[in-house]
Design a protein around this motif. Structure first.
Motif, mmCIF file in Angstrom:
data_model
loop_
_atom_site.group_PDB
_atom_site.id
_atom_site.type_symbol
_atom_site.label_atom_id
_atom_site.label_comp_id
_atom_site.label_asym_id
_atom_site.label_seq_id
_atom_site.Cartn_x
_atom_site.Cartn_y
_atom_site.Cartn_z
ATOM 1 N N SER A 42 0.839 -1.379 -0.140
ATOM 2 C CA SER A 42 -0.031 0.023 -0.068
ATOM 3 C C SER A 42 0.899 1.314 -0.092
ATOM 4 C CB SER A 42 -0.861 -0.047 1.268
ATOM 5 O OG SER A 42 -0.473 -0.351 2.264
ATOM 6 N N TYR A 43 2.138 1.224 0.826
ATOM 7 C CA TYR A 43 2.721 2.457 0.840
ATOM 8 C C TYR A 43 3.471 2.675 -0.766
ATOM 9 C CZ TYR A 43 6.963 5.040 1.529
ATOM 10 O OH TYR A 43 8.238 5.934 1.039
ATOM 11 N N ASN A 44 3.797 1.494 -1.452
ATOM 12 C CA ASN A 44 4.431 1.842 -2.740
ATOM 13 C C ASN A 44 3.281 2.093 -3.800
ATOM 14 O OD1 ASN A 44 7.001 1.288 -2.861
ATOM 15 N ND2 ASN A 44 6.719 -0.795 -2.218
ATOM 16 N N THR A 45 2.096 1.518 -3.468
ATOM 17 C CA THR A 45 1.167 2.092 -4.357
ATOM 18 C C THR A 45 0.848 3.638 -4.307
ATOM 19 O OG1 THR A 45 -0.004 -0.203 -4.010
ATOM 20 C CG2 THR A 45 -1.217 1.545 -5.206
ATOM 21 N N THR A 46 0.684 3.993 -3.047
ATOM 22 C CA THR A 46 0.321 5.465 -2.682
ATOM 23 C C THR A 46 1.685 6.272 -3.191
ATOM 24 O OG1 THR A 46 -0.450 4.831 -0.688
ATOM 25 C CG2 THR A 46 -0.240 6.871 -0.817
ATOM 26 N N ARG A 47 2.702 5.784 -2.981
ATOM 27 C CA ARG A 47 3.873 6.466 -3.555
ATOM 28 C C ARG A 47 4.104 6.577 -4.916
ATOM 29 N NH1 ARG A 47 9.143 4.980 -4.967
ATOM 30 N NH2 ARG A 47 10.541 6.435 -4.333
ATOM 31 N N ASN A 48 3.691 5.592 -5.685
ATOM 32 C CA ASN A 48 3.756 5.609 -7.118
ATOM 33 C C ASN A 48 2.549 6.661 -7.533
ATOM 34 O OD1 ASN A 48 6.019 3.761 -7.290
ATOM 35 N ND2 ASN A 48 4.670 2.128 -7.763
ATOM 36 N N PHE A 49 1.565 6.451 -6.953
ATOM 37 C CA PHE A 49 0.344 7.335 -7.340
ATOM 38 C C PHE A 49 0.708 8.933 -7.026
ATOM 39 C CE2 PHE A 49 -3.354 9.659 -5.995
ATOM 40 C CZ PHE A 49 -4.246 9.448 -7.195
ATOM 41 N N LEU A 50 1.449 8.958 -6.119
ATOM 42 C CA LEU A 50 1.870 10.503 -5.883
ATOM 43 C C LEU A 50 2.741 10.987 -6.757
ATOM 44 C CD1 LEU A 50 1.754 10.494 -1.751
ATOM 45 C CD2 LEU A 50 -0.030 11.646 -3.244
ATOM 46 N N ILE A 51 3.827 9.943 -6.852
ATOM 47 C CA ILE A 51 4.767 10.354 -7.758
ATOM 48 C C ILE A 51 4.467 10.929 -9.226
ATOM 49 C CG2 ILE A 51 6.931 9.767 -9.168
ATOM 50 C CD1 ILE A 51 7.612 8.366 -6.163
ATOM 51 N N GLU A 52 3.351 10.002 -9.607
ATOM 52 C CA GLU A 52 2.928 9.893 -11.164
ATOM 53 C C GLU A 52 2.059 11.432 -11.128
ATOM 54 O OE1 GLU A 52 0.826 7.086 -13.026
ATOM 55 O OE2 GLU A 52 2.848 5.824 -12.914
ATOM 56 N N GLY A 53 1.581 11.501 -10.064
ATOM 57 C CA GLY A 53 0.616 13.043 -9.897
ATOM 58 C C GLY A 53 1.613 13.979 -10.103
ATOM 59 N N ASP A 54 2.784 13.958 -9.273
ATOM 60 C CA ASP A 54 3.940 15.218 -9.534
ATOM 61 C C ASP A 54 4.532 15.220 -10.871
ATOM 62 O OD1 ASP A 54 3.664 15.753 -6.969
ATOM 63 O OD2 ASP A 54 5.529 14.747 -6.129
ATOM 64 N N LEU A 55 4.654 13.981 -11.433
ATOM 65 C CA LEU A 55 5.316 14.137 -12.877
ATOM 66 C C LEU A 55 4.277 14.748 -13.822
ATOM 67 C CD1 LEU A 55 6.865 10.540 -12.926
ATOM 68 C CD2 LEU A 55 7.930 12.793 -13.012
ATOM 69 N N HIS A 56 3.106 14.044 -13.715
ATOM 70 C CA HIS A 56 2.128 14.642 -14.551
ATOM 71 C C HIS A 56 1.825 16.120 -14.504
ATOM 72 C CE1 HIS A 56 -1.618 14.416 -17.107
ATOM 73 N NE2 HIS A 56 -2.362 15.069 -15.989
ATOM 74 N N HIS A 57 1.966 16.527 -13.065
ATOM 75 C CA HIS A 57 1.521 18.079 -12.771
ATOM 76 C C HIS A 57 2.872 18.811 -13.579
ATOM 77 C CE1 HIS A 57 0.213 21.696 -10.887
ATOM 78 N NE2 HIS A 57 1.311 21.705 -10.086
ATOM 79 N N ALA A 58 4.264 18.146 -13.342
ATOM 80 C CA ALA A 58 5.036 18.986 -13.781
ATOM 81 C C ALA A 58 5.279 19.182 -15.335
ATOM 82 C CB ALA A 58 6.497 18.361 -13.237
ATOM 83 N N GLY A 59 4.831 17.929 -15.778
ATOM 84 C CA GLY A 59 4.797 17.847 -17.368
ATOM 85 C C GLY A 59 3.705 18.930 -17.943
ATOM 86 N N ARG A 60 2.612 18.729 -17.223
ATOM 87 C CA ARG A 60 1.672 19.899 -17.815
ATOM 88 C C ARG A 60 2.146 21.410 -17.657
ATOM 89 N NH1 ARG A 60 -3.731 18.144 -17.526
ATOM 90 N NH2 ARG A 60 -4.436 20.165 -17.995
ATOM 91 N N LEU A 61 2.833 21.786 -16.411
ATOM 92 C CA LEU A 61 3.249 23.203 -16.379
ATOM 93 C C LEU A 61 4.634 23.283 -17.397
ATOM 94 C CD1 LEU A 61 4.070 23.460 -12.565
ATOM 95 C CD2 LEU A 61 2.659 24.740 -13.862
ATOM 96 N N ALA A 62 5.466 22.192 -17.572
ATOM 97 C CA ALA A 62 6.331 22.525 -18.695
ATOM 98 C C ALA A 62 5.919 22.881 -20.064
ATOM 99 C CB ALA A 62 7.258 21.254 -18.630
ATOM 100 N N GLU A 63 4.715 22.035 -20.274
ATOM 101 C CA GLU A 63 3.946 22.183 -21.586
ATOM 102 C C GLU A 63 3.477 23.638 -21.657
ATOM 103 O OE1 GLU A 63 1.114 19.208 -22.377
ATOM 104 O OE2 GLU A 63 2.742 17.548 -22.292
ATOM 105 N N ALA A 64 2.826 23.792 -20.449
ATOM 106 C CA ALA A 64 2.356 25.358 -20.625
ATOM 107 C C ALA A 64 3.303 26.320 -20.595
ATOM 108 C CB ALA A 64 1.490 25.625 -19.384
ATOM 109 N N ILE A 65 4.331 26.047 -19.973
ATOM 110 C CA ILE A 65 5.281 27.136 -20.072
ATOM 111 C C ILE A 65 5.900 27.299 -21.545
ATOM 112 C CG2 ILE A 65 7.776 27.685 -19.387
ATOM 113 C CD1 ILE A 65 7.059 26.739 -16.528
ATOM 114 N N ALA A 66 6.056 25.894 -22.059
ATOM 115 C CA ALA A 66 6.826 26.197 -23.502
ATOM 116 C C ALA A 66 5.726 26.626 -24.462
ATOM 117 C CB ALA A 66 6.813 24.559 -23.796
ATOM 118 N N ALA A 67 4.546 26.175 -24.308
ATOM 119 C CA ALA A 67 3.562 27.016 -25.137
ATOM 120 C C ALA A 67 3.480 28.444 -25.055
ATOM 121 C CB ALA A 67 2.094 26.527 -24.822
ATOM 122 N N ALA A 68 3.602 28.947 -23.833
ATOM 123 C CA ALA A 68 3.513 30.329 -23.790
ATOM 124 C C ALA A 68 4.723 30.950 -24.221
ATOM 125 C CB ALA A 68 3.320 30.752 -21.963
#
Ligand code: ADP
Length: 537
Positions: A42-68
């Motif tokens: 359960s710890y690993n599942t939660t960790r992966n989920f949170l990391i994926e959330g971070d990565l997704h969030h960071a990717g979206r931000l980078a895309e947004a900055i690149a677009a702007a």
């Protein structure tokens, strides 16, 4: 009577503690393993989920900055780009932002606080690199190229965006998840082990103990004991089998007790019958002995009268009696003497058992020397050589009875010696075993036929052709009766024509018990064990 319940502590204790300990260990291992595996998953599942959330969030931000930034980067206008970087740096969770041109040279950059060390090398990556990594200090580094799409489907590299994202919140949430998982695991372990043990105790250990207790009581003779475990599982089956076995043992025991009682009753009846028969036999034997004594005694008196009268006639009317009558009178006297002697021996034989003589310490060698002296005349006359043992014990026995035994045997050896010269009699002794003495009286006389060797120890049993030699057939019976009183045995080994060896064994102490204190009766009998005058040579 039932046996007391044996507790036999050590093996039972070992088994009980062993089983319990094993159960606790297995249970603890299972609970801890399952809890740890579940917590880890359960710890690993939660960790992966949170990391994926971070990565997704960071990717979206980078895309947004690149677009702007794409348009301003192409037109190389730095002010809007600086504004863009400053806006993003201010935003939540973004710590640094940098924009590089197509050659990878930073065009504009900005950080909310101190620049992380990892950033320094990383910002100079080629613009085309797309990379994501975590670095110490709870930061996520992200590099993305900024491209522009041509109509022909080709991409032109304009530059790149570098983003440092703060992941402190993710780490904090992960730490919280970790803490909760640990608390839940500890709760499961703390509650699960005793609960599991309780279940195992009730399901396995308690019925096994009950069964063990019932077995002990059954073993102690409490045949009404039952396990009384009513369950439908294997333990219930075992307990049922135990109850059936206990019932069968009880029934068999009752049958055994009944049979035993019947047997005891029968034995008691038979013992009573035997005792009665024994008593009757003893009475009859006593009556017979008494009869023999009375007859012998009553016969003796008239015989003595006859002998006396014959003697008187011979003395008073010697001259008036013809020669033939005198010879007959002498024969009457001789026969009377022989019969009196026989009666005397019979009386002695009956007295051996009924009238024991006072026991004293007898120096057997001195006694044998005394006997040899008494036979000296006969031995010399018939040129018979008598040799005595070098060594013989002192025995605590009836002196005259023992003397009579040796007297009869030596007397027989002389009496039946058929040689005119070269006659030899040898008396030997050896200690057969502690407390048991063995004597041999051997002669080189006529020997005894094999078929007579056992018979001659009976009363009135005489060897063939011995009636005329003053033979009465009582001597060996007396020998056998006397040695039997000392747990001994008398037998003969003989080869006709070569001689006979009469063997005697008797068990007698070599010293007098301290309580006895009668004075010595003659030379070979002593008070304290040592012969007075006939000591060993
Ligand atoms: P008795 O000598 O008066 O006949 P015993 O009981 O002493 O009675 O002996 C029984 C018989 O054993 C004798 O008649 C004799 O035949 C035989 N016997 C005993 N001793 C000897 C011996 N030393 N040699 C040969 N025969 C013997």
């Amino acid at each position: 009577m039932p046996n007391p319940v044996r507790t036999n502590r050590s093996p039972r204790r070992f088994l009980r503690v062993g089983l319990q300990s094993k159960m606790v260990l297995v249970l603890a291992f299972l609970v801890i393993a399952v809890t740890a595996a579940h917590g880890w998953l359960s710890y690993n599942t939660t960790r992966n989920f949170l990391i994926e959330g971070d990565l997704h969030h960071a990717g979206r931000l980078a895309e947004a900055i690149a677009a702007a930034a794409r348009h301003d980067l192409r037109s190389e206008r730095s002010t809007p780009l600086e504004q863009l970087v400053a806006d993003y740096v201010r935003s939540d969770r973004v710590r640094c932002v940098a924009l590089v041109d197509a050659e990878g040279t930073p065009v504009v950059s900005g950080c909310r606080d101190l620049l992380p060390d990892a950033w320094r090398g990383w910002i100079h990556l080629p613009a085309s690199v797309s990379d994501t990594r975590y670095a110490e200090g709870d930061v996520l580094l992200l590099a993305r190229p900024i491209v522009i799409r041509r109509d022909e489907g080709r991409d032109d590299l304009l530059g790149g965006v570098r983003l440092v994202m703060d992941t402190t919140a993710t780490s904090a949430r992960l730490a919280e998840v970790q803490r909760r998982t640990a608390v839940v695991a500890a709760t499961i372990v703390v509650c699960g082990i005793p609960l599991g043990y309780l279940l195992v105790w009730r399901a396995i250990i308690q019925p096994i103990r009950k069964l063990a207790g019932a077995s002990r009581h059954l073993g102690a003779g409490e045949y009404a004991t039952r396990a009384e475990i009513h369950r439908s599982d294997e333990i219930g089956e075992l307990a049922g089998a135990f109850d059936i076995m206990a019932e069968q043992i009880g029934e068999m025991r009752s049958e055994l007790v009944a049979a035993n009682e019947r047997l005891e009753k029968k034995v008691a009846e038979r013992t009573g019958d035997l005792a009665l028969a024994n008593e009757r036999l003893r009475e009859e034997m006593a009556e017979k002995e008494e009869f023999l004594r009375a007859v012998s005694h009553d016969l003796n008196a008239p015989l003595r009268n006859i002998a006396g009268m014959a003697t008187m006639i011979m003395i008073k009317h010697r001259d008036a009696i013809p020669e033939e009558a005198l010879a007959r009178l002498q024969r009457i006297q001789a026969n009377v003497d022989a019969e009196s002697e026989l009666i005397g021996e019979l009386l002695e034989l009956s007295r051996v058992k009924s009238r024991p003589e006072k026991r004293r310490t007898v120096d057997v060698r001195a006694m044998l020397r005394d006997l040899a002296e008494s036979f000296e005349y006969e031995l010399t006359r018939r040129e018979i050589e008598l040799s005595l043992p070098e060594r013989a014990p002192e025995l605590y026995v009836e002196p005259n009875r023992l003397r009579k035994v040796f007297q009869n045997l030596i007397d027989n050896a002389i009496k039946y010696m058929h040689r005119d010269e070269g006659g030899r009699i040898e008396v030997r002794y050896d200690a057969a075993e502690p407390g048991m003495h063995h004597f041999v009286i051997e002669d080189n006389g006529p020997g005894i036929p094999r078929e007579q060797q056992k018979l001659i120890f009976g009363v009135f049993q005489r060897g063939n052709g011995n009636c005329a030699a003053g033979s009465k057939g009582v001597g060996l019976a007396l020998v056998k009766t006397v040695v039997a009183k000392y747990d001994g045995r008398a037998w003969v080994e003989s080869e006709p024509g070569e001689g006979s060896a009469f063997h005697l064994t008797l068990s007698a102490p070599t010293t007098r018990p301290p309580a006895e204190s009668d004075g010595p009766a003659n030379e070979w009998v002593s008070e304290h064990g040592a012969s007075r005058s006939a000591a060993a040579p």
